[in-house]
Scaffold this active site. Sequence first.
Site, short mmCIF file in Angstrom:
data_model
loop_
_atom_site.label_atom_id
_atom_site.label_comp_id
_atom_site.label_asym_id
_atom_site.label_seq_id
_atom_site.Cartn_x
_atom_site.Cartn_y
_atom_site.Cartn_z
CE LYS A 79 -15.34 1.65 4.13
NZ LYS A 79 -13.93 1.23 3.86
CB SER A 154 -14.51 -2.48 2.58
OG SER A 154 -13.65 -1.43 3.00
CB SER A 178 -11.20 -0.48 1.28
OG SER A 178 -11.35 -1.83 1.60
N1 GLN Z 1 -10.13 -6.23 0.74
C1 GLN Z 1 -9.19 -6.04 1.78
C2 GLN Z 1 -9.65 -6.76 3.02
O1 GLN Z 1 -10.63 -7.41 2.93
C3 GLN Z 1 -8.98 -4.58 2.04
C4 GLN Z 1 -10.01 -3.97 2.87
C5 GLN Z 1 -9.74 -2.53 3.19
O2 GLN Z 1 -8.90 -1.89 2.59
N2 GLN Z 1 -10.46 -2.05 4.19
O3 GLN Z 1 -9.07 -6.71 4.05
#
Ligand code: GLN
Length: 482
Positions: A79, A154, A178
């Site tokens: 990532k 994400s 994420s």
């Molecule tokens: N969808 C969650 C957020 O927007 C989790 C994101 C993540 O785990 N980085 O914060």
Amino acid sequence: MTYTQMSMAEIRVLLDDKQLSSRELTEAYLRRIEKIEPRLHAYIKVTPEQALADADAADSRRAAGQCLSAIDGVPMALKDIFCSEGVVTTCASKILYNYQPPYDATCWAKLKAGGAVLLGKCNMDEFAMGSSTENSAYGVTHNPFDPDYVPGGSSGGSAAAVAADLAAYTLGTDTGGSVRQPAHFCGVVGIKPTYGRISRYGIIPYASSLDQAGVLAKSCYDAATVLEIASGQDRMDSTSAPQPVGAYREACGRSVAGMRIGVPREFCGEGVQSAILDELWAAVDKLRAQGAAVEEVSLPHTPYALPVYYVLACAEASSNLARYDGVRYGLREAADNVYDMFAASRSAGFGAEVKRRIMLGTYALSSGYYDAYYNKTLQVRTLIKQDYDRVFADGFDALLTPPAPSQAFRLGEKVDDPLTMYLQDVCTVPVNLAGLPAIVVPVALHQGLPLGLQLIGAPFAEEKLFTAGSAIESARLVPSGL
Ligand code: GLN
């Protein structure tokens, strides 16, 4: 079966038998990326020269009988949130469009030392804020099972890359789901280990008390292989855990007979897609048939997890993102004085969702609101954690839940409605608030899109998750349209 479709365990046999070289394998991945990537956009940057150089080095080691580890010579991707020396690391933000980290994230350094071959950096939501990968400054990623659908987020690029055979495995990060939600949307295995299991050093921070790296792979066994290498205490991260790293591979395929699995009722109520609940009850039958005891449990503070998460994550983000000021690194906009330069650089460099969260977080931390929001949130976080402590103290080995209320949704469907997007995270954020490990494994296809299930464990009980996860994971789900 082509090489890129194989699991890491299968590839390793061929590499060890010298039936296949890492260069041939890497070239096969690069060809596949060239062919598929224009339709998916799982990568922000592909690094073919580095990949081939890494592959040649792995082949020379093998020829000399000096194979470094179970991942030596296997092509993978990161990532774009992991600092990688010499490879631009953008965090999918314009503000870091040209950032060349001077060092490697510890977990990437560990994989590199194990012989990993880097294919490139995967797309993501900007600064890991999002659930669909639509918040990237570098374009959206498509779901490999249907290009009209999101891959989740994400770490959407990392999940799509594994599902579409554009990497053997990838690293993602999970602050509120994420790794796990994109694994569910793309039909791959995703594990977020216990907070502190993998060093956070060199991972661009979002919300430091919640951030944890995780692995996306084609099977529990492959994920276990990578986790064994990426984990461990690190003197560069004082929150990294001293506990010894488990024998995760050995835990895969072990019998679940005698295990006690809880199904928390708060996760199975209204609003969860019925197909996911059908799969959950089918998994319960499977676990029982293999000798596990499954019982309903209650985690009464679950309804508070989502608001607690969004106050806390935004508060920590507003503080972590203060460093992007146009002075030390990243985008700089010209202005007449330094304050205008800060404002102009941040205005031009951050996307809408990141700005929204900085504002929410700054508000929650401002004087007069700090006690009402930030401090109150910390108190409720403790109550949430105590729910889990109680259940695990009662002797449960793992908890089985849906990973999200639904399967993948359409691109564009929720992007203008932040609240609906935040609701996506209702099944995953409690795990980060409590600092626990959790795994998502694919179980079925429903109307052409994957479904997964989540297993949550006590701190450092990753082995139990691999045992229960491998007992319910389906055969690999393969996207047919690619
Ligand atoms: N969808 C969650 C957020 O927007 C989790 C994101 C993540 O785990 N980085 O914060």
